[in-house]
Design an enzyme around this catalytic site. Structure first.
Site, short mmCIF file in Angstrom:
data_model
loop_
_atom_site.label_atom_id
_atom_site.label_comp_id
_atom_site.label_asym_id
_atom_site.label_seq_id
_atom_site.Cartn_x
_atom_site.Cartn_y
_atom_site.Cartn_z
N ASP A 129 0.84 -1.20 0.00
CA ASP A 129 0.00 0.00 0.00
C ASP A 129 0.88 1.25 0.00
OD1 ASP A 129 -2.40 1.37 -0.03
OD2 ASP A 129 -2.57 1.43 2.16
N HIS A 136 -3.86 13.90 1.35
CA HIS A 136 -4.06 12.98 2.48
C HIS A 136 -2.86 13.07 3.43
CE1 HIS A 136 -4.98 9.36 4.75
NE2 HIS A 136 -3.82 8.83 4.41
N ARG A 145 1.62 16.52 13.48
CA ARG A 145 2.69 17.53 13.51
C ARG A 145 2.18 18.82 12.87
NH1 ARG A 145 4.43 12.81 11.36
NH2 ARG A 145 3.92 13.66 9.33
N GLU A 200 -10.38 3.53 4.19
CA GLU A 200 -9.55 4.34 3.30
C GLU A 200 -9.96 4.04 1.88
OE1 GLU A 200 -5.37 3.77 4.30
OE2 GLU A 200 -5.52 5.29 5.89
N GLU A 202 -9.31 3.81 -1.79
CA GLU A 202 -8.10 3.65 -2.60
C GLU A 202 -8.41 2.93 -3.91
OE1 GLU A 202 -4.83 1.95 -0.44
OE2 GLU A 202 -5.34 3.01 1.43
N ASP A 234 -8.85 0.07 2.51
CA ASP A 234 -7.80 -0.30 3.45
C ASP A 234 -8.28 0.09 4.85
OD1 ASP A 234 -5.36 -0.91 4.64
OD2 ASP A 234 -4.51 1.06 4.17
N ARG A 238 -7.52 3.56 13.77
CA ARG A 238 -6.64 4.71 14.01
C ARG A 238 -6.05 4.75 15.41
NH1 ARG A 238 -5.61 5.70 8.90
NH2 ARG A 238 -7.43 6.37 7.71
N GLN A 241 -3.29 2.32 15.39
CA GLN A 241 -2.24 2.84 14.49
C GLN A 241 -1.37 3.89 15.19
OE1 GLN A 241 -3.89 4.39 10.84
NE2 GLN A 241 -1.91 4.92 9.96
N LYS A 254 -3.91 -2.29 10.37
CA LYS A 254 -4.35 -2.39 8.98
C LYS A 254 -4.51 -3.84 8.53
CE LYS A 254 -3.06 2.04 7.60
NZ LYS A 254 -3.82 2.94 6.70
N THR A 258 -8.64 -6.06 4.39
CA THR A 258 -8.58 -5.11 3.28
C THR A 258 -9.59 -5.61 2.27
OG1 THR A 258 -6.21 -4.81 3.67
CG2 THR A 258 -7.07 -4.03 1.55
N GLU A 374 -9.50 12.31 8.16
CA GLU A 374 -9.24 13.63 7.56
C GLU A 374 -10.41 14.58 7.71
OE1 GLU A 374 -7.56 13.83 3.52
OE2 GLU A 374 -7.29 11.69 3.76
MN MN Z 1 -3.98 2.82 3.04
#
Ligand code: MN
Length: 430
Positions: A129, A136, A145, A200, A202, A234, A238, A241, A254, A258, A374
């Site tokens: 991936d 993103h 950050r 996600e 994708e 995916d 979170r 993660q 993850k 999938t 997001e």
């Molecule tokens: Mn992904």
């Protein structure tokens, strides 16, 4: 005059599968698994085509590949073979050129899509991936950050991680909420069901012919190694993660599931929708030479990608799933060819049937975010028409990904659906 099929459902302007698409998949019907091609509301059974002598004019290796239960053998044959088969099938389905006698032979090989059960299209040996959307990467980076959202390697390296092939499942497979370690604030880590489950949005590319270990695939050759595209969800936990990802990147957050869509759309079907790859911003470095294609004016694909949410309340009310985002594949910072070439640039061998996914596809505008994480910068949660809100997915939520290419005067090339229902975590044992 646009090409039409003698099969009426293929000419429906809202169909994902007109004669110009012809995506490949594997399906089970009457206790047998065959590979086939979607056309309108039917599947052209390629095994049955070989049995009826409909592919007898093609080279033997193509006929042989069409008798398999997965697409791996066909993937391995490469673009000239794919073009020959596609041109031949186009003729078989074309309203203008099909003789009555041939049409009758083809008709008996058509399976109603509704009566078939889709299967994994290929044996997927490896799954990688990427992280090819700069929007993103920037939005997610900002959460961690705020002053320095994009890491210094981003504009040079198509960033990726090795995913898990064993837990790739087909659309409509239920996805169990994973359990794992999470850590909130200053408290000690705990083990239990993930609370921040996300999707996600994708696009995945299936690798055709691979490369030998120690050899690489050049940027201008890269697309000859892409059999076709599908949708990929995916799924990401979170909270797991954010606790586990340093220093080696995603792992259990993850690898629990999938989801892929069952139909693989050939790049040839998307040829009318090729566009220049996203222009780099003023001041951005040029890609290093091995990632510079000489056909960069056609390296991108104008493909609309959408995520829909069907909560339990939406389902019970009998209303349509609500669209929560819409983006475009052309917004990626890295092209499909750049990802594939970078992957092999160290001599790593890809094999037919491997799956490479783009990473979350997001755009610059509000509404184009390809995952819930997001959307947090919006009003804090997604507001649904039912009055419900979502920060992350709840049990009973069904996520549906869709994609299509469409422009006035051109046929609609659709991807079908990539769907998954979230079910409750397994009870904890020790
Ligand atoms: Mn992904």
């Amino acid at each position: 005059m646009a090409l039409k099929s003698w099969l009426a459902s293929a000419n429906d302007p809202v169909s994902d599968f007109p004669i110009q698409n012809l995506p490949y998949g594997a399906f089970r019907y009457r206790e047998q698994t065959h590979i086939g091609i979607a056309i309108g509301d039917r599947i052209l059974d390629l095994f049955a085509c070989t049995a009826n002598g409909l592919l007898a004019q093609l080279p033997e290796e193509i006929e042989y590949a069409c008798r398999m239960e997965t697409l791996n053998a066909l993937m391995e044959l490469g673009p000239e073979a794919w073009q020959r088969l596609r041109a031949h099938v186009t003729d078989l389905l074309d309203a203008e050129y099909t003789k009555d006698e041939t049409r009758k032979k083809v008709e008996v090989t058509l399976v109603p899509m509704q009566a078939a059960e889709m299967q994994m299209p290929a044996r997927i040996g490896d799954y990688t991936d990427f992280y090819a959307s700069i929007d993103h990467a920037t939005r997610v980076g900002k959460l961690f950050r705020p002053d320095n959202p994009l890491l210094p390697n981003y504009k040079y390296v198509p960033i990726g991680y090795h995913g898990r092939a064993s837990s790739i499942v087909l659309s409509e497979t239920a996805v169990r909420r994973p359990c794992g370690q999470t850590k909130a604030g200053d408290s000690a880590p705990v083990f239990g069901p993930a609370k921040s489950l996300d999707y996600e949005l994708e696009v995945g590319m299936f690798v055709g012919p691979g490369n030998r270990l120690g050899e690489s695939i050049s940027i201008n050759e890269a697309e000859r190694h892409i059999f076709g595209l599908c949708l990929v969800n995916d799924w990401s936990a979170r909270d797991m993660q954010s606790w586990e990802y340093q220093p080696l990147g995603p792992f259990l957050a993850k690898s629990f599931a999938t989801t892929i869509s069952p139909w693989i759309v050939p790049l040839e079907a998307l040829a009318p929708y090729r566009v220049p790859v996203r222009k780099r911003a003023e001041g951005d470095p040029a890609p290093l030479e091995y990632l510079q294609s000489t056909k960069h004016d056609r390296d991108g694909i104008d493909l609309t990608v959408e995520a829909y949410l069907e909560t339990r309340a939406i389902r019970e009310a009998g209303i349509k799933p609500e669209r929560i985002s819409r983006g475009n594949l052309r917004d990626l910072y890295w092209s499909l060819a750049q990802m594939l070439t970078h992957h092999t640039s160290n001599g790593c061998n890809l094999r037919a049937g491997d799956l490479l996914a783009t990473g979350t596809i997001s755009g610059p505008d509000e509404g184009s975010e390809g995952c819930l994480l997001e959307m947090k910068h919006r009003s804090g949660a997604v507001q649904l028409a039912t009055g419900e809100q979502r920060t992350f997915l709840e049990d009973g939520d069904r996520v549906i990904l869709r994609a299509h290419a469409q422009r006035p005067g051109l046929p609609r090339i659709g991807f079908g659906e990539c769907a998954g229902l979230v079910i409750e975590a397994a009870p904890l044992t020790r």
